[in-house]
Every structure is written in structure tokens, then in C-alpha cells.
Design a protein around this motif. Structure first.
Motif, PDB file in Angstrom:
ATOM      1  N   GLU A  73      21.703  18.528 -15.581  1.00  0.00           N
ATOM      2  CA  GLU A  73      20.683  19.507 -15.978  1.00  0.00           C
ATOM      3  C   GLU A  73      20.956  20.091 -17.359  1.00  0.00           C
ATOM      4  O   GLU A  73      20.029  20.334 -18.133  1.00  0.00           O
ATOM      5  CB  GLU A  73      20.622  20.651 -14.972  1.00  0.00           C
ATOM      6  N   ASP A 116      23.247  18.689 -10.743  1.00  0.00           N
ATOM      7  CA  ASP A 116      22.831  20.069 -10.976  1.00  0.00           C
ATOM      8  C   ASP A 116      24.082  20.900 -10.756  1.00  0.00           C
ATOM      9  O   ASP A 116      24.456  21.183  -9.623  1.00  0.00           O
ATOM     10  CB  ASP A 116      21.715  20.461  -9.995  1.00  0.00           C
ATOM     11  N   ASP A 119      22.951  25.132  -8.898  1.00  0.00           N
ATOM     12  CA  ASP A 119      21.551  25.295  -8.456  1.00  0.00           C
ATOM     13  C   ASP A 119      21.418  26.705  -7.890  1.00  0.00           C
ATOM     14  O   ASP A 119      22.245  27.124  -7.088  1.00  0.00           O
ATOM     15  CB  ASP A 119      21.223  24.239  -7.397  1.00  0.00           C
ATOM     16  N   ASP A 244      17.567  18.594  -9.098  1.00  0.00           N
ATOM     17  CA  ASP A 244      17.432  19.561  -8.002  1.00  0.00           C
ATOM     18  C   ASP A 244      17.282  18.881  -6.649  1.00  0.00           C
ATOM     19  O   ASP A 244      17.640  19.448  -5.615  1.00  0.00           O
ATOM     20  CB  ASP A 244      16.191  20.451  -8.225  1.00  0.00           C
TER      21      ASP A 244
HETATM   22 MG   LIG Z   1      18.560  23.437  -9.803  1.00  0.00          MG
END
Ligand SMILES: [Mg+2]
Ligand SMILES: Nc1ncnc2c1ncn2[C@@H]1O[C@H](COP(=O)(O)O)[C@@H](O)[C@H]1OP(=O)(O)O
Ligand SMILES: [Mg+2]
Ligand SMILES: [Mg+2]
Length: 306
Positions: A73, A116, A119, A244
Motif C-alpha cells: 500500500e 497492507d 489496515d 485490503d
Molecule cells: Mg487497508
């Protein structure tokens, strides 16, 4: 002999130990109190914990699997990584599992890892720490087949200082938690607490649920499904990205559940796919008729998610 185990099983075992190490970094940064918050866009924060956790995971996996495709990410960084952030051991439970033969010949070139590192950043900055997860998803030829969901703050209010790590491999099963079915005779839906809008709400209203549980994080919501606290995770928004959902989808599918977009189509996780999940997220536990529930979503919602 662990080194002879199929690459997919070794990579999953490495992802568990890397996620655990990232979780400690997340806790350490919170303890120091200087989160280094950066605003990436509208309601899209990033902290030093996001950045550091990603560097830890990417450096650890890259050292063991050079040239592995990893998409994180927080983007590519070539910052120095402290040597004690680099872990190269296997999780002993995972590496001792019997890997399904279908994965025996998978090579690094077939795999994309979606990371990720934190998160639930919004919740992390607000101190809602039990919503936070570390997500490492493994896709093979575009399909999500394995995932790690680490909770750095699992049960921390009772003094647990190591968190909890859940993993799954489609066709082999899941570990690190006790799967539970949600209560029968009612519909409990989980959704966002920090990224809602009219379309998100319209989708929820159309399902006429008995209860709506609003929590942060895609990983956290899928955990609610597989631990029997909700029947469906419904997010009629383009806000989630492939990092995600790759790990949560793999763990959910390994548990017998299903995740699609709001049109009922599967997400692909190959290295050239677009990152936003423009079709939203619609996930259900085993035993729920995914298509029947999805059919209740009105076209005015699905028209917004293309
Ligand atoms: Mg996330
Ligand atoms: N509008 C958005 N902008 C940025 N990230 C989003 C947005 N909507 C969802 N996300 C990401 O998807 C996760 C699940 O959404 P939600 O928590 O709202 O249910 C969030 O924790 C966030 O991940 P992250 O915290 O890793 O940035
Ligand atoms: Mg984010
Ligand atoms: Mg994140």
C-alpha cells in the motif's frame, strides 16, 4: 525438511513471521507516541507505523525470495531497514502443514504478494487498536490462495502483548483461531465505521439487516465473519484496494466463505490489475446464499460501482 516444502507453503510460513515482526513495530511506534501522520488524500492517513511495517515485511520477504513481486500500500521505498526488522525464519505450525499438491509446481513468477502493512490506520490514529490488522496476501496466477491476518493488539486489554496471527491456504485450511458460525435466524452485517457515504448506507438498507456492526479495517471485518460475529461484510464504495482484500479473501475462502464485488464478480490479483476495488466489497460466510443476498442490492447502488 522445511527447505524442501513447496514454495507457496514456505512463503506463507515466512509471511506469518514477517507479519508478527511488523506487528511489534506497530506496537513500539504507538508506545513511543510519535505517529508521524501524513495525509495521503481525503480521509486517507499514513503513519510511521504503516511505513515501517511495510519496510519490515518487504525486506524480510525479498531477502528470502529475491525478485518476488510484492505490491504494498505504501509504495516502493529503498530506505535502510534495521537488521533486527528482517526475519527469515518460518512459522513452525504452517511449515509443518501438508501443502496441497496443486501448489507443488508454483514458482515465484506465478505469485504476487499484496501487503497492507497496517489496515485500519484511521482507527490506529484514534486509539481503536483492536481494529488494526497486518495483511499479507498471496495470489497465484491472479487468484487469492493464501493470506495472513495479524492482529497486533488482539486481546491487548487483557495483557496479551504478542497479538494474534490468523492464516489460511485455500485447499489446506486455516489456523490461528477457532472458526465459529454466526447465529442462525438473523442477518448481521458488518461495514465501515470511517468511510461511509449515502451509497454505502443505501446498500445496507436494501438488505434490511437485524444488526449492523460498524468497525474499521477490511481484515478486521473478515475476521468477524469467520469468528461468527457477522454473516456478511458489505461496503458499497470504491475505497478498498487489492491489498485490503487479497489476504482477507484468501482466508475467508479457505474457511468456506466468498468475496466478490457488488456485481458478483471476482477480483483478480495479478501484478497489472488496477489497485482500487471499484466494484465495492461483498463478502459472506459459508452457509449464506451469496448470490441471493447480493440480488437485494438495488441497481442505483451497483451503477455507482463501476
Ligand atoms: Mg487497508
Ligand atoms: N476512502 C478510502 N480511502 C482510503 N482507504 C480506504 C477508503 N475506504 C476504505 N479504505 C481502506 O480499506 C479499509 C477498510 O475500510 P473501512 O475501515 O472504512 O471499512 C480501511 O481500513 C482502509 O485501509 P487502510 O487503513 O489500510 O488505509
Ligand atoms: Mg491506507
Ligand atoms: Mg493500510
Amino acid at each position: 525438511m522445511a527447505q524442501n516444502a513447496p514454495m507457496v507453503l514456505r512463503l506463507l510460513a515466512s509471511s506469518v513471521t514477517a507479519a508478527n515482526r511488523a506487528g511489534k513495530i506497530i506496537r513500539d511506534i504507538m508506545s513511543r507516541g510519535d505517529l508521524g501522520i501524513v495525509d495521503k488524500g481525503i480521509n486517507d492517513l499514513q503513519t510511521e507505523a504503516d511505513r515501517s511495517a511495510q519496510r519490515c515485511i518487504v525486506a524480510s520477504l525479498t531477502q528470502q525470495y529475491p525478485n518476488l513481486t510484492i505490491i504494498g500500500e505504501e509504495g516502493a521505498t529503498n530506505c535502510e531497514v534495521p537488521s533486527d526488522w528482517i526475519v527469515t525464519d518460518y512459522d513452525q505450525t504452517v511449515i509443518s502443514e501438508q501443502c496441497p499438491t496443486e501448489y507443488s509446481h508454483i514458482t515465484k513468477d506465478d505469485v504476487v504478494v499484496w501487503v497492507d502493512p497496517l489496515d485500519g490506520t484511521s482507527e490506529y490514529t484514534q486509539g481503536l487498536l483492536e481494529h488494526v490488522t497486518v495483511l499479507v496476501g498471496l495470489s497465484v496466477k491472479g487468484r487469492p490462495i493464501a493470506g495472513v491476518i495479524h492482529q497486533p493488539y488482539y486481546d491487548y486489554k487483557s495483557g496479551n502483548s504478542l497479538g494474534r496471527t490468523i492464516w489460511g491456504l485455500v485447499g489446506m485450511g486455516v489456523g490461528g483461531f477457532n472458526p465459529q458460525n454466526p447465529p442462525s435466524g438473523k442477518l448481521i452485517v458488518t461495514t465501515t465505521r470511517s468511510h461511509s457515504d449515502n451509497t454505502v448506507q443505501k446498500a445496507l438498507d436494501s438488505l434490511n439487516p437485524d444488526e449492523i456492526i460498524r468497525v474499521g479495517g477490511a481484515g478486521h471485518k473478515v475476521l468477524m465473519l469467520i469468528e461468527g460475529k457477522a454473516h456478511a461484510y458489505v461496503f458499497a464504495s470504491k475505497g478498498c484496494k487489492k491489498w485490503d482484500t487479497c489476504a482477507p479473501e484468501a482466508v475467508l475462502v479457505a474457511s468456506g466463505g466468498k468475496l466478490t464485488d457488488m456485481h458478483g464478480l471476482p477480483y483478480e490479483y495479478g501484478k497489472n490489475v488496477q489497485h482500487p476495488n471499484v466494484g465495492g466489497v461483498f463478502a459472506t460466510v459459508r452457509g449464506i446464499d451469496h448470490e441471493e443476498l447480493l440480488s437485494k442490492i438495488p441497481q442505483e447502488v451497483t451503477d455507482k460501482l463501476k
